[in-house]
Design an enzyme around this catalytic site. Sequence first.
Site, PDB file in Angstrom:
ATOM      1  N   LYS A 229      -1.850 -42.470 105.393  1.00 13.97           N
ATOM      2  CA  LYS A 229      -0.453 -42.109 105.182  1.00 13.97           C
ATOM      3  C   LYS A 229       0.270 -43.326 104.626  1.00 13.97           C
ATOM      4  CE  LYS A 229       3.687 -40.385 107.411  1.00 13.97           C
ATOM      5  NZ  LYS A 229       4.294 -39.846 108.626  1.00 13.97           N
ATOM      6  N   LYS A 281      -1.876 -38.397 102.601  1.00 17.09           N
ATOM      7  CA  LYS A 281      -0.463 -38.035 102.434  1.00 17.09           C
ATOM      8  C   LYS A 281       0.319 -39.187 101.845  1.00 17.09           C
ATOM      9  CE  LYS A 281       3.381 -36.929 105.441  1.00 17.09           C
ATOM     10  NZ  LYS A 281       3.829 -36.751 106.799  1.00 17.09           N
TER      11      LYS A 281
HETATM   12  C1  PBG Z   1       6.626 -38.650 110.464  1.00 17.63           C
HETATM   13  C2  PBG Z   1       6.476 -37.754 109.289  1.00 17.63           C
HETATM   14  C3  PBG Z   1       7.096 -37.874 108.040  1.00 17.63           C
HETATM   15  C4  PBG Z   1       6.636 -36.811 107.281  1.00 17.63           C
HETATM   16  C5  PBG Z   1       5.776 -36.066 108.067  1.00 17.63           C
HETATM   17  N1  PBG Z   1       5.665 -36.666 109.297  1.00 17.63           N
HETATM   18  C6  PBG Z   1       8.109 -38.838 107.566  1.00 17.63           C
HETATM   19  C7  PBG Z   1       7.787 -40.261 107.462  1.00 17.63           C
HETATM   20  O1  PBG Z   1       6.700 -40.711 107.811  1.00 17.63           O
HETATM   21  O2  PBG Z   1       8.665 -41.018 107.032  1.00 17.63           O
HETATM   22  C8  PBG Z   1       7.023 -36.532 105.860  1.00 17.63           C
HETATM   23  C9  PBG Z   1       6.756 -35.139 105.381  1.00 17.63           C
HETATM   24  C10 PBG Z   1       7.402 -34.828 104.080  1.00 17.63           C
HETATM   25  O3  PBG Z   1       7.980 -35.696 103.397  1.00 17.63           O
HETATM   26  O4  PBG Z   1       7.328 -33.659 103.678  1.00 17.63           O
HETATM   27  N2  PBG Z   1       6.789 -37.906 111.646  1.00 17.63           N
END
Ligand code: PBG
Length: 358
Positions: A229, A281
Amino acid sequence: MSTNPGNPTTATSPAATTTSFAQPAGPTVTGAPGFPRLRPRRRRVSAAVRRLMAETHLQRSELILPVFVREGIDAPIDIAAMPGQQQHTIDSLCRLVEEAVKAGIGGVNVFGIPEHLDATGSQADAPDGITQRALRALAPRFGDAIVLQADLCLDEYTDHGHCGVLTADGAVDNDATLERYVAIAQSQAEAGAQMVCPSGMMDGQVAAIRDGLDAAGFTDVLIMAYSAKYASAFFGPFREAVRSQLRGDRRAYQMDPANQREGLLEAKLDIEEGADVVLVKPAGSYLDVLAKVVEASPVPVWAYQVSGEYAMVEAAAANGWVDRQRIIDETLTGIKRAGAEAILTYWAIEVAQRLDRQ
Ligand code: PBG
């Protein structure tokens, strides 16, 4: 030493030495082996032929819808930066999930938005927290028809907006956060989540959560790990969706977009720690990472087409600058072609309904 007159023929047989493909070599023109016998365009001549030749097929069962449920509202609220997406009440969420089941998608991924925020994100594992109440409403009605996933993180619940608890000097405290994640996992499983999805990028989170779930008897609850991520600007619209309080950024725990090898390492560690599924992601700008993880992983690999990827297409389409449906299909096909075995996408229901008619 005498030369064998037969040798030059074998030594210059280009088809045998320059390619391992088995197509017959036909009459050649310069630079085009086999031409005109070999005409790849034959496989594109008609819609029927193209359909049969397609290497990649989207399937409804491989699409997962991220959903938002917000405490303290009595009607759904539109998310401006994500046209078509809403923060839901528990009732409207149930209607949405019913639609998702009818559309035949594989799962829904629940994000809770609590009213009360604090430093430790206490609502994240509260037995009557918004996520737990939503899961409790969904599980008996839809739990057999669709996989109920719960995002497992603290950022939607903390007043500082970070994905973990903080040390006195404001850094995210990895090991103290793990204890919070274990409690959240147990309470989400208790409420009916079939899969918990740790997205906070803390070291050791999958092992801690697996042990915590097993100790509480939830040995069948799956862990989908957001393994690779990245600290991404593509999460921008999501911040509005969950009313994020974050100031600053997450670069001290989410990955540097410059790094591919590190994504492989993160996935490897999560698999060793017991992840049932690993995920990359965002998706579209990280297809190289996705393809490499797919190549190396013994467990399923998913991808998350995130809020920014969604918002950019919707904004361009609203301006008439792109063909909305074709762009949606192309982005998802690209992610699937790179090897994703399931895709989280805000278009899941719409695309599934369309696939149904094909
Ligand atoms: C964190 C989380 C995020 C997203 C999913 N889980 C935000 C981040 O890490 O800043 C982003 C999902 C999206 O942008 O569609 N709980």
